[in-house]
Design a protein around this motif. Structure first.
Motif, PDB file in Angstrom:
ATOM      1  N   HIS A 129      -3.602  -9.290  -6.379  1.00  0.00           N
ATOM      2  CA  HIS A 129      -4.367  -9.869  -7.487  1.00  0.00           C
ATOM      3  C   HIS A 129      -5.045  -8.800  -8.331  1.00  0.00           C
ATOM      4  CE1 HIS A 129      -3.805 -13.776  -5.513  1.00  0.00           C
ATOM      5  NE2 HIS A 129      -4.012 -14.260  -6.719  1.00  0.00           N
ATOM      6  N   LEU A 130      -5.490  -7.765  -7.665  1.00  0.00           N
ATOM      7  CA  LEU A 130      -6.141  -6.679  -8.417  1.00  0.00           C
ATOM      8  C   LEU A 130      -5.147  -6.049  -9.374  1.00  0.00           C
ATOM      9  CD1 LEU A 130      -8.278  -4.840  -5.725  1.00  0.00           C
ATOM     10  CD2 LEU A 130      -9.121  -6.092  -7.724  1.00  0.00           C
ATOM     11  N   LYS A 131      -3.958  -5.818  -8.848  1.00  0.00           N
ATOM     12  CA  LYS A 131      -2.956  -5.176  -9.691  1.00  0.00           C
ATOM     13  C   LYS A 131      -2.619  -6.083 -10.882  1.00  0.00           C
ATOM     14  CE  LYS A 131       0.339  -2.600 -11.125  1.00  0.00           C
ATOM     15  NZ  LYS A 131       0.739  -1.232 -11.092  1.00  0.00           N
ATOM     16  N   ARG A 132      -2.453  -7.360 -10.596  1.00  0.00           N
ATOM     17  CA  ARG A 132      -2.072  -8.297 -11.657  1.00  0.00           C
ATOM     18  C   ARG A 132      -3.164  -8.485 -12.700  1.00  0.00           C
ATOM     19  NH1 ARG A 132       0.558 -12.136  -8.340  1.00  0.00           N
ATOM     20  NH2 ARG A 132      -1.216 -13.547  -8.286  1.00  0.00           N
ATOM     21  N   ASN A 133      -4.400  -8.543 -12.216  1.00  0.00           N
ATOM     22  CA  ASN A 133      -5.474  -8.956 -13.122  1.00  0.00           C
ATOM     23  C   ASN A 133      -6.397  -7.827 -13.581  1.00  0.00           C
ATOM     24  OD1 ASN A 133      -5.150 -12.005 -13.075  1.00  0.00           O
ATOM     25  ND2 ASN A 133      -5.286 -11.570 -10.891  1.00  0.00           N
ATOM     26  N   ILE A 143      -7.173   2.890  -5.273  1.00  0.00           N
ATOM     27  CA  ILE A 143      -7.480   1.847  -4.304  1.00  0.00           C
ATOM     28  C   ILE A 143      -7.753   2.515  -2.956  1.00  0.00           C
ATOM     29  CG2 ILE A 143      -4.995   1.368  -3.924  1.00  0.00           C
ATOM     30  CD1 ILE A 143      -5.842  -1.596  -3.504  1.00  0.00           C
ATOM     31  N   ILE A 144      -8.953   2.256  -2.435  1.00  0.00           N
ATOM     32  CA  ILE A 144      -9.343   2.846  -1.156  1.00  0.00           C
ATOM     33  C   ILE A 144      -9.205   1.760  -0.099  1.00  0.00           C
ATOM     34  CG2 ILE A 144     -11.207   3.963   0.125  1.00  0.00           C
ATOM     35  CD1 ILE A 144     -12.438   4.791  -2.528  1.00  0.00           C
ATOM     36  N   VAL A 145      -8.414   2.029   0.916  1.00  0.00           N
ATOM     37  CA  VAL A 145      -8.177   0.991   1.915  1.00  0.00           C
ATOM     38  C   VAL A 145      -8.628   1.461   3.292  1.00  0.00           C
ATOM     39  CG1 VAL A 145      -6.327  -0.097   0.622  1.00  0.00           C
ATOM     40  CG2 VAL A 145      -5.758   1.698   2.216  1.00  0.00           C
ATOM     41  N   GLU A 146      -8.971   0.467   4.113  1.00  0.00           N
ATOM     42  CA  GLU A 146      -9.550   0.741   5.430  1.00  0.00           C
ATOM     43  C   GLU A 146      -8.626   0.201   6.499  1.00  0.00           C
ATOM     44  OE1 GLU A 146     -12.518   1.835   6.706  1.00  0.00           O
ATOM     45  OE2 GLU A 146     -13.669   2.243   4.887  1.00  0.00           O
ATOM     46  N   LYS A 147      -8.657   0.793   7.659  1.00  0.00           N
ATOM     47  CA  LYS A 147      -7.905   0.250   8.781  1.00  0.00           C
ATOM     48  C   LYS A 147      -8.446  -1.140   9.131  1.00  0.00           C
ATOM     49  CE  LYS A 147     -10.611   1.364  12.616  1.00  0.00           C
ATOM     50  NZ  LYS A 147     -11.041   0.766  13.629  1.00  0.00           N
ATOM     51  N   PRO A 148      -7.776  -1.974   9.899  1.00  0.00           N
ATOM     52  CA  PRO A 148      -6.504  -1.667  10.533  1.00  0.00           C
ATOM     53  C   PRO A 148      -5.320  -1.724   9.564  1.00  0.00           C
ATOM     54  CG  PRO A 148      -7.196  -3.899  11.090  1.00  0.00           C
ATOM     55  CD  PRO A 148      -8.316  -3.280  10.314  1.00  0.00           C
ATOM     56  N   PHE A 149      -4.472  -0.700   9.673  1.00  0.00           N
ATOM     57  CA  PHE A 149      -3.224  -0.704   8.920  1.00  0.00           C
ATOM     58  C   PHE A 149      -2.154  -1.314   9.816  1.00  0.00           C
ATOM     59  CE2 PHE A 149      -5.493   3.262   7.506  1.00  0.00           C
ATOM     60  CZ  PHE A 149      -5.983   2.707   6.332  1.00  0.00           C
ATOM     61  N   GLY A 150      -2.232  -2.622   9.994  1.00  0.00           N
ATOM     62  CA  GLY A 150      -1.291  -3.311  10.865  1.00  0.00           C
ATOM     63  C   GLY A 150      -1.686  -3.181  12.326  1.00  0.00           C
ATOM     64  N   LYS A 151      -0.856  -3.814  13.188  1.00  0.00           N
ATOM     65  CA  LYS A 151      -1.128  -3.766  14.628  1.00  0.00           C
ATOM     66  C   LYS A 151      -0.077  -2.961  15.361  1.00  0.00           C
ATOM     67  CE  LYS A 151      -2.558  -7.283  16.961  1.00  0.00           C
ATOM     68  NZ  LYS A 151      -2.578  -8.647  17.538  1.00  0.00           N
ATOM     69  N   GLN A 160       2.629  -1.822   4.108  1.00  0.00           N
ATOM     70  CA  GLN A 160       3.021  -0.790   3.164  1.00  0.00           C
ATOM     71  C   GLN A 160       3.990  -1.355   2.121  1.00  0.00           C
ATOM     72  OE1 GLN A 160       1.524   1.836   2.663  1.00  0.00           O
ATOM     73  NE2 GLN A 160       2.959   2.464   1.073  1.00  0.00           N
ATOM     74  N   ALA A 161       4.888  -2.218   2.608  1.00  0.00           N
ATOM     75  CA  ALA A 161       5.874  -2.802   1.697  1.00  0.00           C
ATOM     76  C   ALA A 161       5.190  -3.712   0.682  1.00  0.00           C
ATOM     77  CB  ALA A 161       6.921  -3.575   2.492  1.00  0.00           C
ATOM     78  N   ALA A 162       4.090  -4.354   1.107  1.00  0.00           N
ATOM     79  CA  ALA A 162       3.374  -5.244   0.191  1.00  0.00           C
ATOM     80  C   ALA A 162       2.578  -4.436  -0.839  1.00  0.00           C
ATOM     81  CB  ALA A 162       2.448  -6.165   0.973  1.00  0.00           C
ATOM     82  N   LEU A 163       2.071  -3.301  -0.397  1.00  0.00           N
ATOM     83  CA  LEU A 163       1.240  -2.466  -1.273  1.00  0.00           C
ATOM     84  C   LEU A 163       2.109  -1.633  -2.217  1.00  0.00           C
ATOM     85  CD1 LEU A 163      -1.869  -2.233  -1.021  1.00  0.00           C
ATOM     86  CD2 LEU A 163      -1.533  -0.187   0.370  1.00  0.00           C
ATOM     87  N   GLY A 164       3.237  -1.188  -1.659  1.00  0.00           N
ATOM     88  CA  GLY A 164       4.109  -0.229  -2.322  1.00  0.00           C
ATOM     89  C   GLY A 164       4.496  -0.538  -3.765  1.00  0.00           C
ATOM     90  N   PRO A 165       4.988  -1.756  -4.043  1.00  0.00           N
ATOM     91  CA  PRO A 165       5.454  -2.004  -5.411  1.00  0.00           C
ATOM     92  C   PRO A 165       4.319  -1.958  -6.440  1.00  0.00           C
ATOM     93  CG  PRO A 165       6.114  -3.780  -3.905  1.00  0.00           C
ATOM     94  CD  PRO A 165       5.219  -2.886  -3.144  1.00  0.00           C
ATOM     95  N   ASP A 166       3.098  -2.269  -6.007  1.00  0.00           N
ATOM     96  CA  ASP A 166       1.988  -2.345  -6.965  1.00  0.00           C
ATOM     97  C   ASP A 166       1.250  -1.023  -7.140  1.00  0.00           C
ATOM     98  OD1 ASP A 166       2.389  -4.987  -7.491  1.00  0.00           O
ATOM     99  OD2 ASP A 166       0.995  -5.694  -5.953  1.00  0.00           O
ATOM    100  N   TRP A 167       1.140  -0.292  -6.052  1.00  0.00           N
ATOM    101  CA  TRP A 167       0.288   0.901  -6.088  1.00  0.00           C
ATOM    102  C   TRP A 167       1.105   2.126  -5.716  1.00  0.00           C
ATOM    103  CZ3 TRP A 167      -4.588  -0.006  -7.862  1.00  0.00           C
ATOM    104  CH2 TRP A 167      -4.989  -1.353  -7.865  1.00  0.00           C
ATOM    105  N   ASP A 168       0.990   3.112  -6.543  1.00  0.00           N
ATOM    106  CA  ASP A 168       1.657   4.372  -6.283  1.00  0.00           C
ATOM    107  C   ASP A 168       0.934   5.086  -5.139  1.00  0.00           C
ATOM    108  OD1 ASP A 168       3.561   6.353  -7.676  1.00  0.00           O
ATOM    109  OD2 ASP A 168       1.754   7.523  -7.217  1.00  0.00           O
ATOM    110  N   GLU A 169       1.677   5.835  -4.342  1.00  0.00           N
ATOM    111  CA  GLU A 169       1.048   6.546  -3.221  1.00  0.00           C
ATOM    112  C   GLU A 169      -0.125   7.422  -3.696  1.00  0.00           C
ATOM    113  OE1 GLU A 169       1.495   6.049  -0.020  1.00  0.00           O
ATOM    114  OE2 GLU A 169       0.359   7.749   0.733  1.00  0.00           O
ATOM    115  N   GLN A 170      -0.020   7.963  -4.893  1.00  0.00           N
ATOM    116  CA  GLN A 170      -1.112   8.810  -5.420  1.00  0.00           C
ATOM    117  C   GLN A 170      -2.361   7.995  -5.763  1.00  0.00           C
ATOM    118  OE1 GLN A 170      -1.464  12.088  -5.327  1.00  0.00           O
ATOM    119  NE2 GLN A 170       0.508  12.027  -4.270  1.00  0.00           N
ATOM    120  N   GLU A 171      -2.194   6.677  -5.885  1.00  0.00           N
ATOM    121  CA  GLU A 171      -3.363   5.826  -6.178  1.00  0.00           C
ATOM    122  C   GLU A 171      -4.032   5.312  -4.911  1.00  0.00           C
ATOM    123  OE1 GLU A 171      -2.035   3.787 -10.413  1.00  0.00           O
ATOM    124  OE2 GLU A 171      -1.286   2.897  -8.572  1.00  0.00           O
ATOM    125  N   ILE A 172      -3.328   5.469  -3.776  1.00  0.00           N
ATOM    126  CA  ILE A 172      -3.819   4.880  -2.519  1.00  0.00           C
ATOM    127  C   ILE A 172      -4.576   5.928  -1.696  1.00  0.00           C
ATOM    128  CG2 ILE A 172      -3.150   3.728  -0.374  1.00  0.00           C
ATOM    129  CD1 ILE A 172      -0.575   2.842  -1.760  1.00  0.00           C
TER     130      ILE A 172
END
Ligand code: BG6
Length: 480
Positions: A129-133, A143-151, A160-172
């Motif tokens: 939603h952030l990316k879209r809006n 975008i600063i993200v916190e664990k848990p990064f999955g289980k 990662q696959a959900a984040l990938g198309p919207d956010w470039d690795e340099q933005e994460i």
């Protein structure tokens, strides 16, 4: 670097992490003039709150021991506003966008930093939603993200696959807050800036290494979250493995983020998955005097939970430098003390003129009371040739008494503002780290007969622990 026209949006602003870590860190940076000029800080969460209530929440974990700090806090609060909204509705994010645009006063080029202090369940919809809006039309987005990064590896890849198309690795910016701790940031300097450490940093001289995390409290109030994850996912696969990586990686070509992270990934890829046979797990019961509850006494914990609150795990690195050296991770909640430290035990002194002289041990204490000390042998002063174990001791409190050690979160948020990724976890690094732990985690999840050993709240851990560490070569060195 973001020097102006920046808004920091804290998503999950009514939650615990924001209250305890994010806002105090932002305030620390603000009062030391590290935040971009005219920055604005917008909170966003589902809870409906009026402005006053929100400010009370922001303030609740910020200490202001001096009148000057009280003033600074008032100035800081002037920057803070709050918007309530849902995590999965475009309307809500459009509302947030409207607020951001108002604060930006119609400027076209703006920078927006989104700090995700959110539970994992809403992480994906919010980032989408952030990316879209709310993605800036012109300017920088982070975008600063916190664990848990999955289980596990699969879950981490899905995220990662959900984040990938919207956010470039340099933005994460993936936070592992251990990478912001002063002593962890010191590891590369200690190793590569000192010839005597650098020269002995290998299997020829080092016998075994322990990385230890101890907390004197249980999961009080967090049982629900914790039970889904357990101690290995909570602190070992991330925090302690990060420490190990910095401790064992080869020298990076430079201090640039990509050079450092390239070497981190390389050493992680030399680590085979951890063997279930090299693992012990424990769960705390009541304290010996009965005053502290057992893990399972927590109402949010399922009755028959097999969740480990303690684990000791030995890992190996298959490369020329480290082949055969055991790296022992130990981590537990509800133990006898608070401590995070690295213990590097050197090989025995070759026999000859000495009989039973203890080994050298280098201890790097991450917290509390940061220090680096080496246990070494010396002649007992006087008319004797007796040896004694003594210490070469760098205790920060003594040596750097006039310097303040920043909070990990201050250091990391500042890095994110500067756009420096060195102390954030890259996607391939995350992948490599899950590969080391996922088979063990699946084994423990699937084998119902593997039950954690009980240890009393406030003890050193399961009884078998010392035997476990000794079986990997660790020798206890008594201080004189
Ligand atoms: C967090 C874990 O990541 O790290 C907690 O979820 C743990 O369970 C904490 O208590 C430890 O961090 P620190 O900075 O207090 O050592």
């Amino acid at each position: 670097e973001l020097t102006e026209n920046t808004i920091i949006v804290v998503l999950g602003a009514s939650g615990d992490l924001a209250k305890k870590k994010t806002f105090p860190a932002l305030f620390g940076l603000f009062r030391n003039h590290f935040l971009p000029k005219d920055v604005k800080i917008v909170g966003y969460a589902r809870t409906k709150m009026d402005h006053e209530e929100y400010l009370k929440r922001v303030k609740s974990n910020i200490k202001t021991p001096t009148p000057e700090m009280e003033h600074q806090l008032d100035d800081f609060l002037e920057l803070c506003t709050y918007i309530a909204g849902q995590y999965d509705q475009d309307d809500s994010f459009q509302n947030l966008l409207k607020h951001l645009e108002e604060l930006e006063g119609g400027r076209e080029e703006t920078n927006r930093v989104f700090y995700m202090a959110l539970p994992p369940s809403v992480f994906i919809p919010v980032s989408q939603h952030l990316k879209r809006n709310c993605y800036p039309k012109k300017g920088i987005a982070r975008i600063i993200v916190e664990k848990p990064f999955g289980k596990d590896l699969g879950g981490s890849r899905e995220l990662q696959a959900a984040l990938g198309p919207d956010w470039d690795e340099q933005e994460i910016f993936r936070i592992d807050h251990y990478l912001g701790k002063e002593m962890v940031k010191n590891l590369l300097i200690l190793r590569f800036g000192n010839t005597f450490f650098n020269a002995t940093w290998n299997r020829q001289h080092i016998d075994n290494v322990q990385i230890v995390f101890k907390e004197p409290f249980g999961t009080e109030g967090r049982g629900g979250y914790f039970d889904e994850f357990g101690i290995i996912r909570d602190v070992m696969q991330n925090h302690l493995l990060q420490v190990l990586t910095l401790l064992t990686m080869e020298r990076p070509i430079s201090f640039s983020a990509e050079d450092i992270r390239d070497e981190k990934v390389r050493v992680l890829r030399c680590m085979p998955p951890i063997e279930p046979g090299n693992t012990i797990i424990g769960q705390y019961g009541k304290s010996v005097d009965g005053s502290k509850p057992a893990y399972k006494d927590d109402d949010t914990v399922p009755k028959g939970s097999r969740c480990p609150t303690f684990a000791a795990v030995t890992a190996y690195i298959k490369n020329e430098r480290w082949e055969g050296v055991p790296f022992i991770f130990k981590a537990g909640k509800a133990l006898n003390e608070q401590k995070t430290e690295i213990r590097i035990q050197f090989k025995d002194v070759t026999s000859g003129i000495f009989k039973d002289i203890p080994r050298n041990e280098l201890v790097i204490r991450v917290q509390p009371n940061e220090s680096v000390y080496i246990k070494m042998n010396s002649k007992l002063p006087g008319l004797t040739m007796q040896t004694i174990v003594t210490e070469l001791d760098l205790t920060y409190r003594r040596r750097f008494s006039d310097l303040k050690i920043p909070e990990a979160y201050e250091s990391l948020i500042l890095d994110a503002i500067k756009g420096d990724h060195s102390n954030f976890v890259r996607d391939d690094e995350l992948d490599a780290s899950w590969k080391i732990f996922t088979p063990l985690l699946h084994y423990l999840d699937e084998h119902e007969e593997v039950v954690p050993m009980e240890y009393p709240y406030g003890s050193r851990g399961p009884k078998i622990l010392d035997q476990f560490t000794e079986s990997f070569g660790y020798k206890f060195i008594e201080n004189a």
